[in-house]
Design a protein around this motif. Sequence first.
Motif, PDB file in Angstrom:
ATOM      1  N   VAL A 152      99.001  15.524  71.816  1.00 55.49           N
ATOM      2  CA  VAL A 152      99.746  14.521  72.287  1.00 55.49           C
ATOM      3  C   VAL A 152     100.439  15.087  73.732  1.00 55.49           C
ATOM      4  O   VAL A 152     100.450  14.235  74.525  1.00 55.49           O
ATOM      5  CB  VAL A 152     100.967  14.191  71.347  1.00 55.49           C
ATOM      6  CG1 VAL A 152     101.908  13.181  71.949  1.00 55.49           C
ATOM      7  CG2 VAL A 152     100.370  13.562  70.136  1.00 55.49           C
ATOM      8  N   SER A 153     100.745  16.043  73.500  1.00 55.87           N
ATOM      9  CA  SER A 153     101.356  16.679  74.878  1.00 55.87           C
ATOM     10  C   SER A 153     100.301  16.550  76.188  1.00 55.87           C
ATOM     11  O   SER A 153     100.822  16.453  77.437  1.00 55.87           O
ATOM     12  CB  SER A 153     101.931  17.901  75.017  1.00 55.87           C
ATOM     13  OG  SER A 153     101.114  18.793  74.710  1.00 55.87           O
ATOM     14  N   GLU A 154      99.108  17.075  75.893  1.00 57.84           N
ATOM     15  CA  GLU A 154      98.242  16.816  76.904  1.00 57.84           C
ATOM     16  C   GLU A 154      97.867  15.377  77.648  1.00 57.84           C
ATOM     17  O   GLU A 154      97.928  14.999  78.701  1.00 57.84           O
ATOM     18  CB  GLU A 154      96.781  17.565  76.278  1.00 57.84           C
ATOM     19  CG  GLU A 154      96.917  19.011  76.032  1.00 57.84           C
ATOM     20  CD  GLU A 154      96.898  19.818  77.151  1.00 57.84           C
ATOM     21  OE1 GLU A 154      96.890  19.350  78.310  1.00 57.84           O
ATOM     22  OE2 GLU A 154      96.197  20.916  77.012  1.00 57.84           O
ATOM     23  N   TRP A 155      97.823  14.614  76.621  1.00 60.97           N
ATOM     24  CA  TRP A 155      97.727  13.275  77.266  1.00 60.97           C
ATOM     25  C   TRP A 155      99.159  12.855  77.763  1.00 60.97           C
ATOM     26  O   TRP A 155      99.040  11.827  78.890  1.00 60.97           O
ATOM     27  CB  TRP A 155      97.716  12.325  75.606  1.00 60.97           C
ATOM     28  CG  TRP A 155      96.410  12.134  74.910  1.00 60.97           C
ATOM     29  CD1 TRP A 155      95.725  13.029  74.539  1.00 60.97           C
ATOM     30  CD2 TRP A 155      95.672  10.775  74.923  1.00 60.97           C
ATOM     31  NE1 TRP A 155      94.502  12.665  74.186  1.00 60.97           N
ATOM     32  CE2 TRP A 155      94.372  11.251  74.390  1.00 60.97           C
ATOM     33  CE3 TRP A 155      95.694   9.454  75.123  1.00 60.97           C
ATOM     34  CZ2 TRP A 155      93.463  10.062  73.946  1.00 60.97           C
ATOM     35  CZ3 TRP A 155      94.875   8.589  74.823  1.00 60.97           C
ATOM     36  CH2 TRP A 155      93.572   9.085  74.124  1.00 60.97           C
ATOM     37  N   ASP A 156     100.415  13.175  77.299  1.00 58.10           N
ATOM     38  CA  ASP A 156     101.600  12.749  77.694  1.00 58.10           C
ATOM     39  C   ASP A 156     101.496  13.220  79.454  1.00 58.10           C
ATOM     40  O   ASP A 156     102.177  12.203  80.281  1.00 58.10           O
ATOM     41  CB  ASP A 156     102.668  13.502  77.243  1.00 58.10           C
ATOM     42  CG  ASP A 156     104.204  13.031  77.511  1.00 58.10           C
ATOM     43  OD1 ASP A 156     104.369  11.807  77.686  1.00 58.10           O
ATOM     44  OD2 ASP A 156     104.632  14.009  78.103  1.00 58.10           O
ATOM     45  N   ALA A 157     100.968  14.510  79.640  1.00 65.68           N
ATOM     46  CA  ALA A 157     100.921  14.635  81.146  1.00 65.68           C
ATOM     47  C   ALA A 157     100.147  13.850  81.799  1.00 65.68           C
ATOM     48  O   ALA A 157     100.460  13.662  83.290  1.00 65.68           O
ATOM     49  CB  ALA A 157     100.471  16.106  81.060  1.00 65.68           C
ATOM     50  N   ARG A 171     107.323   7.123  76.842  1.00 66.41           N
ATOM     51  CA  ARG A 171     105.961   7.473  76.857  1.00 66.41           C
ATOM     52  C   ARG A 171     105.245   8.003  75.281  1.00 66.41           C
ATOM     53  O   ARG A 171     104.241   7.758  75.125  1.00 66.41           O
ATOM     54  CB  ARG A 171     105.705   8.743  77.599  1.00 66.41           C
ATOM     55  CG  ARG A 171     105.720   8.599  79.181  1.00 66.41           C
ATOM     56  CD  ARG A 171     105.311   9.583  80.157  1.00 66.41           C
ATOM     57  NE  ARG A 171     105.673  10.773  79.731  1.00 66.41           N
ATOM     58  CZ  ARG A 171     106.753  11.487  80.241  1.00 66.41           C
ATOM     59  NH1 ARG A 171     107.592  10.749  81.268  1.00 66.41           N
ATOM     60  NH2 ARG A 171     107.068  12.611  80.100  1.00 66.41           N
ATOM     61  N   GLU A 172     106.064   8.753  74.769  1.00 65.78           N
ATOM     62  CA  GLU A 172     105.833   9.117  73.310  1.00 65.78           C
ATOM     63  C   GLU A 172     105.465   8.039  72.459  1.00 65.78           C
ATOM     64  O   GLU A 172     104.776   7.937  71.697  1.00 65.78           O
ATOM     65  CB  GLU A 172     106.951   9.998  72.872  1.00 65.78           C
ATOM     66  CG  GLU A 172     106.636  10.512  71.382  1.00 65.78           C
ATOM     67  CD  GLU A 172     107.734  11.493  71.067  1.00 65.78           C
ATOM     68  OE1 GLU A 172     107.489  11.981  69.634  1.00 65.78           O
ATOM     69  OE2 GLU A 172     108.873  11.400  71.564  1.00 65.78           O
ATOM     70  N   LEU A 176     102.078   7.206  70.418  1.00 60.79           N
ATOM     71  CA  LEU A 176     101.946   7.344  69.280  1.00 60.79           C
ATOM     72  C   LEU A 176     101.254   5.838  68.601  1.00 60.79           C
ATOM     73  O   LEU A 176     100.502   5.966  67.750  1.00 60.79           O
ATOM     74  CB  LEU A 176     103.220   7.614  68.449  1.00 60.79           C
ATOM     75  CG  LEU A 176     103.684   9.000  68.740  1.00 60.79           C
ATOM     76  CD1 LEU A 176     105.122   9.236  67.979  1.00 60.79           C
ATOM     77  CD2 LEU A 176     102.761  10.173  68.217  1.00 60.79           C
ATOM     78  N   GLY A 177     101.730   4.820  69.293  1.00 58.97           N
ATOM     79  CA  GLY A 177     101.194   3.735  69.094  1.00 58.97           C
ATOM     80  C   GLY A 177      99.623   3.426  69.422  1.00 58.97           C
ATOM     81  O   GLY A 177      98.686   2.988  68.624  1.00 58.97           O
ATOM     82  N   GLU A 205      94.136   0.972  76.351  1.00 62.58           N
ATOM     83  CA  GLU A 205      94.843   1.160  77.737  1.00 62.58           C
ATOM     84  C   GLU A 205      95.960  -0.017  78.125  1.00 62.58           C
ATOM     85  O   GLU A 205      96.853   0.286  79.129  1.00 62.58           O
ATOM     86  CB  GLU A 205      93.355   0.708  78.659  1.00 62.58           C
ATOM     87  CG  GLU A 205      92.395   1.966  78.523  1.00 62.58           C
ATOM     88  CD  GLU A 205      91.243   1.903  79.562  1.00 62.58           C
ATOM     89  OE1 GLU A 205      91.564   1.452  80.532  1.00 62.58           O
ATOM     90  OE2 GLU A 205      90.147   2.376  79.066  1.00 62.58           O
ATOM     91  N   ARG A 206      95.890  -1.173  77.685  1.00 66.50           N
ATOM     92  CA  ARG A 206      96.995  -2.034  78.300  1.00 66.50           C
ATOM     93  C   ARG A 206      98.294  -1.598  77.533  1.00 66.50           C
ATOM     94  O   ARG A 206      99.459  -1.459  77.908  1.00 66.50           O
ATOM     95  CB  ARG A 206      96.761  -3.358  77.428  1.00 66.50           C
ATOM     96  CG  ARG A 206      95.751  -4.108  78.149  1.00 66.50           C
ATOM     97  CD  ARG A 206      95.700  -5.566  77.811  1.00 66.50           C
ATOM     98  NE  ARG A 206      95.231  -5.926  76.345  1.00 66.50           N
ATOM     99  CZ  ARG A 206      94.118  -5.840  76.019  1.00 66.50           C
ATOM    100  NH1 ARG A 206      93.021  -5.748  76.950  1.00 66.50           N
ATOM    101  NH2 ARG A 206      93.650  -6.100  74.697  1.00 66.50           N
ATOM    102  N   ALA A 207      98.341  -0.693  76.223  1.00 69.06           N
ATOM    103  CA  ALA A 207      99.269  -0.352  75.589  1.00 69.06           C
ATOM    104  C   ALA A 207      99.768   0.910  76.519  1.00 69.06           C
ATOM    105  O   ALA A 207     101.239   1.027  76.701  1.00 69.06           O
ATOM    106  CB  ALA A 207      99.183   0.300  74.215  1.00 69.06           C
ATOM    107  N   LEU A 208      99.107   1.683  77.157  1.00 68.84           N
ATOM    108  CA  LEU A 208      99.678   2.744  77.964  1.00 68.84           C
ATOM    109  C   LEU A 208     100.017   2.192  79.243  1.00 68.84           C
ATOM    110  O   LEU A 208     100.877   3.035  79.668  1.00 68.84           O
ATOM    111  CB  LEU A 208      98.381   3.860  77.841  1.00 68.84           C
ATOM    112  CG  LEU A 208      97.900   4.669  76.792  1.00 68.84           C
ATOM    113  CD1 LEU A 208      96.655   5.350  76.968  1.00 68.84           C
ATOM    114  CD2 LEU A 208      98.872   5.482  76.368  1.00 68.84           C
ATOM    115  N   LEU A 209      99.355   1.585  79.826  1.00 68.92           N
ATOM    116  CA  LEU A 209      99.625   1.022  81.438  1.00 68.92           C
ATOM    117  C   LEU A 209     100.302  -0.441  81.629  1.00 68.92           C
ATOM    118  O   LEU A 209     100.707  -0.515  82.770  1.00 68.92           O
ATOM    119  CB  LEU A 209      98.208   1.231  81.866  1.00 68.92           C
ATOM    120  CG  LEU A 209      97.322   2.720  82.055  1.00 68.92           C
ATOM    121  CD1 LEU A 209      95.838   2.634  82.456  1.00 68.92           C
ATOM    122  CD2 LEU A 209      98.347   3.633  82.710  1.00 68.92           C
ATOM    123  N   GLY A 210     100.122  -0.957  80.585  1.00 64.14           N
ATOM    124  CA  GLY A 210     100.645  -2.216  80.884  1.00 64.14           C
ATOM    125  C   GLY A 210     102.195  -2.339  81.033  1.00 64.14           C
ATOM    126  O   GLY A 210     102.846  -1.582  80.795  1.00 64.14           O
TER     127      GLY A 210
END
Length: 210
Positions: A152-157, A171-172, A176-177, A205-210
């Motif tokens: 998760v931390s790798e993705w978070d960066a 971000r967390e 997780l979602g 991708e929408r959940a992460l970047l939207g």
Amino acid sequence: MFGEWAFTERYDGRVTATWRETQKANRRALLLERAAALFAERGFAAVTTAELGDAVGVSGPALYKHFASKEAILAELLLDASERLLDGCRRILADAAAGGASDPREVLGELVAFHLGFAVAAPDVIRIQDRELAGLPVDVGRRVRTLQRTYVSEWDAVLAGARPDLAPAERETRLLGVFGILNSTPHSAAASGAAAADILAGMAERALLG
């Protein structure tokens, strides 16, 4: 003649030993595959060693040639899954760094595709990954959770680079979602078939970047 006989004996011995090792490795891999399917379908606690043995055509006690216990089978499945996910993630990040990739959004897209590919290839493991953590010995459970947190931390960066406006807590929550979305692939595929992966990738991708 004796030299040739001795060579042949040694050669045959190596071939026999290699064949046995290969057969053992194949049986072990098959056992892990069948165990994952049974654990996913019925739950770890409901599956007996006798049933695991039946699934690969051996007696229950013969399983102990490959694993010390039923818990050891579960431990290997979940540790291997967490290690493979983290290794794959780090390869993507290393390749991006080596290639001078500057757009973290593109890297996130690659991470999403990678995780989806894993979920499609190992749906049974995905289904038991979180559900059966409680069945692990404490030390193994701790290792699995550490690997998962690192993943998760790798993705978070990467997400922090793509969305610097987001607070760490948000971000967390988004990450997780997204893992929940991606890990639903085995279930979603039953409803949407081959289109499920594309649908879930877009949602992620929408959940992460939207």
